[in-house]
Design a protein around this motif. Structure first.
Motif, PDB file in Angstrom:
ATOM      1  N   GLN A   1       0.985  -0.957   0.010  1.00  0.00           N
ATOM      2  CA  GLN A   1       0.089   0.010   0.118  1.00  0.00           C
ATOM      3  C   GLN A   1       0.711   1.325   0.046  1.00  0.00           C
ATOM      4  N   ILE A   2       1.731   1.386   0.840  1.00  0.00           N
ATOM      5  CA  ILE A   2       2.791   2.294   0.780  1.00  0.00           C
ATOM      6  C   ILE A   2       3.619   2.652  -0.340  1.00  0.00           C
ATOM      7  N   GLN A   3       3.879   1.366  -1.109  1.00  0.00           N
ATOM      8  CA  GLN A   3       4.921   1.326  -2.337  1.00  0.00           C
ATOM      9  C   GLN A   3       3.792   1.944  -3.347  1.00  0.00           C
ATOM     10  N   ASN A   4       2.654   1.519  -3.548  1.00  0.00           N
ATOM     11  CA  ASN A   4       1.649   2.067  -4.352  1.00  0.00           C
ATOM     12  C   ASN A   4       1.313   3.430  -4.302  1.00  0.00           C
ATOM     13  N   GLY A   5       1.502   4.055  -2.861  1.00  0.00           N
ATOM     14  CA  GLY A   5       1.522   5.385  -2.751  1.00  0.00           C
ATOM     15  C   GLY A   5       2.699   6.299  -3.300  1.00  0.00           C
ATOM     16  N   PHE A   6       3.610   5.621  -3.040  1.00  0.00           N
ATOM     17  CA  PHE A   6       4.906   6.214  -3.739  1.00  0.00           C
ATOM     18  C   PHE A   6       4.987   6.045  -5.093  1.00  0.00           C
ATOM     19  N   TYR A   7       4.265   5.149  -5.815  1.00  0.00           N
ATOM     20  CA  TYR A   7       4.275   5.222  -7.272  1.00  0.00           C
ATOM     21  C   TYR A   7       3.228   6.272  -7.818  1.00  0.00           C
ATOM     22  N   ASP A   8       2.382   6.609  -6.896  1.00  0.00           N
ATOM     23  CA  ASP A   8       1.333   7.547  -7.238  1.00  0.00           C
ATOM     24  C   ASP A   8       1.880   9.055  -7.284  1.00  0.00           C
ATOM     25  N   VAL A   9       2.978   9.086  -6.309  1.00  0.00           N
ATOM     26  CA  VAL A   9       3.678  10.315  -6.116  1.00  0.00           C
ATOM     27  C   VAL A   9       4.171  10.902  -7.356  1.00  0.00           C
TER      28      VAL A   9
END
Length: 727
Positions: free
Chosen positions: A604-612
Motif C-alpha cells: 500500500q505504501i509502495q503504491n502510494g510512492f508510485y502515485d507520487v
C-alpha cells in the motif's frame, strides 16, 4: 702452685692476625659464593630472557616509507594511488647527542636546500643561543655576564633569551645558510634511535640526490631512498570522503596521538587521519621493513641487514561508481547554478515589475546534496555535495551527505503511515477526511493541496497528494485521541512521541546508517514537550536527518522492508602492481532490521510512492506531488517529495527533499536529494527536475538508454507562475 703461662705480645698479635685473615677469607669465600650463585641465576634462570632482549635490541622495525594500499572504484578505476619520490633519510645512532646531530645537519645543509618558511621562532631562538653569543651580549648583557659567572643556570638564561629574542631580531641575525641548517636539524632532531626519519622528500632535485649519494660515507647516519605521496587521478572527485594522510613533518596528528600509539604506532608514522584513509588505516598502512643493525661500542651503526622486507598496504575497492559520480556532480552543479541564476533573474524582473509578494534571496540557494545507492545490498554508488561559497565558487561538499542534517518535510510520511499500521491505529485502505484542523490555542493547520475543503483520502492517496492532516490524525490516534474542531491537545506526549520516533528510527531516520565512515551525524531529536511539535514530527517538520539517512529510509521500502547497512568498502585485495590482487576480504549485504509489516501494508505504501511520481487523477483534480518531473520516465520510478518550513538569518526558507527508487517494479537504485534554504514561494522552486535527470543518467549508464539533455530552468515561465501563485 703452677705459674700461669703468659703469652707474649708478639704471640697475641700473631693470633689476632690469623683470626682476621680467617674472617677475611671467609668473607671472600662467601662473596665468591654469592657471585657464583648470581652468575648461575643470570645464566640459567634469566639467560633466555636476556638473550631475547639482546636480539630484540638488534632487530628494529624501521620507519622507512612503504607504499600505502591504493583505492579503486567498483569497476577497478584508480581513485587514490601513490607517486614515488626521491627522499633523504637520517638514522640516529645510539647515544648520539643533539650536538652531534647539529654537526651532521651543518654538513648536510650544504648538499640540499630546505623550505625555511615554516620554521618556528623557537627553532631560531635555540640556534641563536648556541651560535651567536656576541649578538646576545648586545641585547641581554646582564644575563650573559651572570651566565658566565655562574649566577644563573643555562636553563634560566634560555628562558630569558626566549622572552627577549623576537622574530625581527632573529631574522636580522640569521642568514639564509643558518635558516637552511635549522630546517635540516629540525627534521633530524625528531628521530629516535635507529629509526630513520625523512629529512627531505618533496622537490628533491636530481643534483641534490646525486651529491648526497656520492658522499654518504662522510655524512653520518644519512641515507637515500624513496618516499610515497598520494595522488588522485580524478582530482577533486570525492576528495574529502577519500580522506587525508598525515605528512612526514606531522607524523601522528596531535588529536589522534593517543589513539594510534595505543595501536603500537610511533610518533613519526604517517597515518590516515580522516574519512576512508582513517577508517581503513589497518588495511592501507602496509608493513614496515625489519632491519638488524650492528653497532660499535660508541653506538655508531657499522652495518645493517634487512631481515624482513617492507610490504605495501592492501588495496581497497569501493562501491562507488566513479563514472556515475562524475556525471552526477555535473548534474548537481547544473541544477544548483541553474536555480540560483533563475532566482537572480526573477529578483531583477520583480524589481522592475513588482508583481511578486515573496522574499527571494538568491544567495541562500547555495547547497545541494545527493546520495545514490543500491537498495538491495547497501552499496553507495555516488555521494555528491556541492556548495557555492561566499566568493561565488562551487566547492565540493560530499562529506555533507553524512555530516549535515536538515528538517526533511513530507518525504518521511511513508514511515508515519507504517507506524500507524504497526500500532494498530490505521488499517490498510482506511479513509480519513483531509480538512483544515484547529486546536485550542493554535493556528489552523492544513494540507498544501487542500486549504479549505473536506476531502476524503485513503492512505495511498494521502501519500500521493502529501496530506498533512491525514498524518496528524494518525499521530492523534497514537495518543488515543480522535480529532474534533478546536480540541485541546494532551500535554503529555511522551509515550506517543516514543512510538512515533521508534517508527521513524526503524527506517534509519534519526539513527546510524552503519556507514563505514567516521563523524556520521545522527540528527537532532529535541525533547517533545510541545504537543504541536509532536504533530509536526509526523510530517517531517521537527527532527533533522542527513541525506544518507533519507536514502536508507527510501531504500528500505525499495528492498521490501529490509533496512540494509550502507557501506563504501566493497572488498580488500592484496597489492599487485600489474593486476588485481587476490580477494582478502569482501563486504556483503548486512540487513540491520526487517520492518514488521504485512505484504499488504508494504504494498500500500509502495503504491502510494508510485502515485507520487506517476498518477494524475483528472476526475478529482489530484496528482502526485512529483508528477510533473517524473511521470514520463521509462521504466517507471517511485518516491516521495518533501518541503519543510525553516528559517535562515531570520528569513523564511524551505528545505526541499526528493527521494525515490527505480525501476519501480525491481529497484536497483535509490536516491535522496536535499536542496536546503530554498525561497519560500508558491509554487515551490522546481528543483524536482534534478531527480528526473539523476534517474535518466542512471538509466543511460546502467541500461544503455539514449542520453537526454538536462532540464533547463526558464525564469520567465516560472515568474509567471509565481505572479499568479499557481502551477
Amino acid at each position: 702452685m703452677k705459674r700461669a703461662k703468659i703469652k707474649s705480645l708478639d704471640a697475641i698479635n700473631k693470633q689476632v692476625l690469623r683470626s682476621r685473615i680467617n674472617i677475611i677469607m671467609l668473607i671472600i669465600f662467601l662473596l665468591f659464593l654469592v657471585l657464583i650463585i648470581r652468575l648461575g641465576y643470570l645464566q640459567i634462570v634469566l639467560g633466555d630472557t636476556y638473550q631475547e632482549q639482546v636480539e630484540n635490541a638488534q632487530y628494529v622495525e624501521i620507519n622507512q616509507s612503504v607504499p600505502r594500499g591504493e583505492i579503486y572504484d567498483r569497476n577497478g578505476n584508480l581513485l587514490v594511488g601513490n607517486t614515488a619520490e626521491k627522499a633523504i633519510y637520517f638514522t640516529r645512532h645510539r647515544n648520539m647527542s643533539n650536538f652531534e646531530i647539529m654537526d651532521v645537519a651543518e654538513s648536510l645543509s650544504s648538499y640540499i636546500q630546505m623550505d625555511t618558511e615554516t620554521l618556528s621562532l623557537r627553532d631560531k631562538q635555540d640556534y641563536i643561543i648556541n651560535n651567536y653569543p656576541g649578538e646576545l651580549s648586545a641585547i641581554m648583557p646582564e644575563q650573559v655576564t651572570l651566565l658566565e659567572n655562574g649566577g644563573i643556570s643555562q636553563n634560566e638564561f634560555n628562558e630569558d633569551a626566549y622572552s627577549t629574542i623576537d622574530e625581527e631580531f632573529a631574522n636580522s641575525v640569521l642568514n639564509e645558510e643558518d635558516l637552511n641548517v635549522i630546517a635540516v636539524y629540525v627534521q633530524m632532531a625528531s628521530a629516535s634511535e635507529l629509526n630513520p626519519v625523512i629529512v627531505k622528500s618533496e622537490d628533491v632535485t636530481e643534483e641534490e640526490f646525486a651529491r648526497v649519494n656520492e658522499d654518504l660515507e662522510q655524512l653520518a647516519g644519512i641515507s637515500t631512498g624513496l618516499d610515497w605521496q598520494r595522488n588522485y587521478p580524478y582530482d577533486a572527485a570525492l576528495r574529502t570522503v577519500l580522506g587525508e594522510v598525515s605528512t612526514n613533518e606531522e607524523g601522528l596528528p596531535r588529536e589522534l596521538v593517543d589513539y594510534y600509539q595505543a595501536l603500537g604506532y610511533s610518533r613519526n608514522d604517517r597515518v590516515g587521519k580522516s574519512y576512508l584513509e582513517f577508517q581503513y588505516e589497518n588495511v592501507l598502512r602496509g608493513e614496515k621493513p625489519q632491519v638488524k643493525y650492528t653497532t660499535d661500542k660508541s653506538g655508531r651503526v657499522t652495518g645493517e641487514e634487512t631481515i624482513k622486507e617492507g610490504k605495501a598496504g592492501e588495496d581497497l575497492y569501493l562501491t562507488i561508481d566513479i563514472e556515475l559520480q562524475l556525471e552526477l556532480e555535473k548534474i548537481a552543479e547544473h541544477h544548483l547554478t541553474g536555480i540560483r541564476e533563475m532566482a537572480e533573474e526573477i529578483v531583477e524582473m520583480d524589481e522592475e515589475n513588482g508583481d511578486i509578494d515573496y522574499t527571494i534571496i538568491p544567495e541562500y540557494i547555495d547547497t545541494v546534496q545527493l546520495v545514490v545507492q543500491d537498495p538491495n545490498n547497501g552499496d553507495i554508488l555516488a555521494m555528491v555535495g556541492k556548495h557555492i561559497n561566499e566568493d561565488g565558487d562551487i566547492v565540493d561538499y560530499d562529506y555533507g551527505t553524512l555530516t549535515a542534517t536538515y528538517v526533511p518535510g513530507s518525504s518521511v510520511k511513508g514511515a508515519t503511515v507504517a507506524t500507524g499500521y504497526q500500532e494498530d491505529v490505521l488499517d490498510v485502505g482506511e479513509t480519513l477526511i483531509d480538512e483544515p484542523m484547529t486546536f485550542a490555542g493554535t493556528d489552523t493547520v492544513s494540507s498544501f493541496f487542500n486549504r479549505n475543503d473536506q476531502v476524503p483520502v485513503d492512505d495511498q492517496r494521502a501519500l500521493m497528494v502529501s496530506s498533512n492532516t491525514y498524518m496528524f490524525k494518525i499521530a492523534l490516534a497514537l495518543m488515543g485521541e480522535q480529532y474534533s474542531a478546536d480540541m485541546p491537545l494532551p500535554t503529555d506526549v511522551t509515550e506517543a512521541g516514543y512510538d512515533l520516533r521508534n517508527g521513524l528510527n526503524q527506517f534509519g531516520l534519526g539513527v546510524s546508517t552503519g556507514i563505514d565512515l567516521p563523524n556520521e551525524a545522527i540528527g537532532l531529536s529535541p525533547q517533545l514537550t510541545n504537543p504541536m511539535n509532536y504533530l509536526y514530527l509526523s510530517i517531517g517538520q521537527y527532527d533533522t536527518y542527513t541525506a544518507l539517512q533519507l536514502s536508507q529510509y527510501m531504500s528500505t521500502f525499495a528492498a521490501d522492508g529490509k533496512r540494509v547497512q550502507q557501506h563504501l568498502a566493497k572488498e580488500v585485495r592484496g597489492s599487485n602492481a600489474n593486476d588485481k590482487g587476490p580477494v582478502l576480504n569482501s563486504y556483503g549485504t548486512n540487513v540491520l532490521n526487517t520492518i514488521p509489516m504485512t505484504d499488504n501494508q508494504l504494498n500500500q505504501i509502495q503504491n502510494g510512492f508510485y502515485d507520487v511520481f506517476n498518477t494524475h487523477d483528472e476526475s478529482r483534480d489530484m496528482y502526485g506531488t512529483g508528477w510533473d518531473a517524473y511521470h514520463d520516465l521509462e521504466p517507471k520510478a517511485a518516491g516521495k517529495t518533501g518541503t519543510a518550513e525553516s528559517f535562515r538569518d531570520g528569513d523564511p526558507v524551505l528545505n526541499q527533499t526528493y527521494l525515490g527508487y527505480a525501476p519501480y517494479d525491481q529497484p536497483d537504485m535509490a536516491f535522496s536529494i536535499i536542496f536546503p534554504t530554498m525561497p519560500s514561494t508558491v509554487p515551490f522552486f522546481p528543483a524536482q527536475y534534478m531527480g528526473q535527470d539523476v534517474i535518466e543518467k542512471y538509466y543511460e549508464l546502467y541500461y544503455g538508454q539514449e542520453s537526454k539533455p538536462l532540464y533547463n530552468y526558464d525564469a520567465e515561465d516560472f515568474y509567471t507562475q509565481l505572479e499568479y501563485g499557481s502551477y
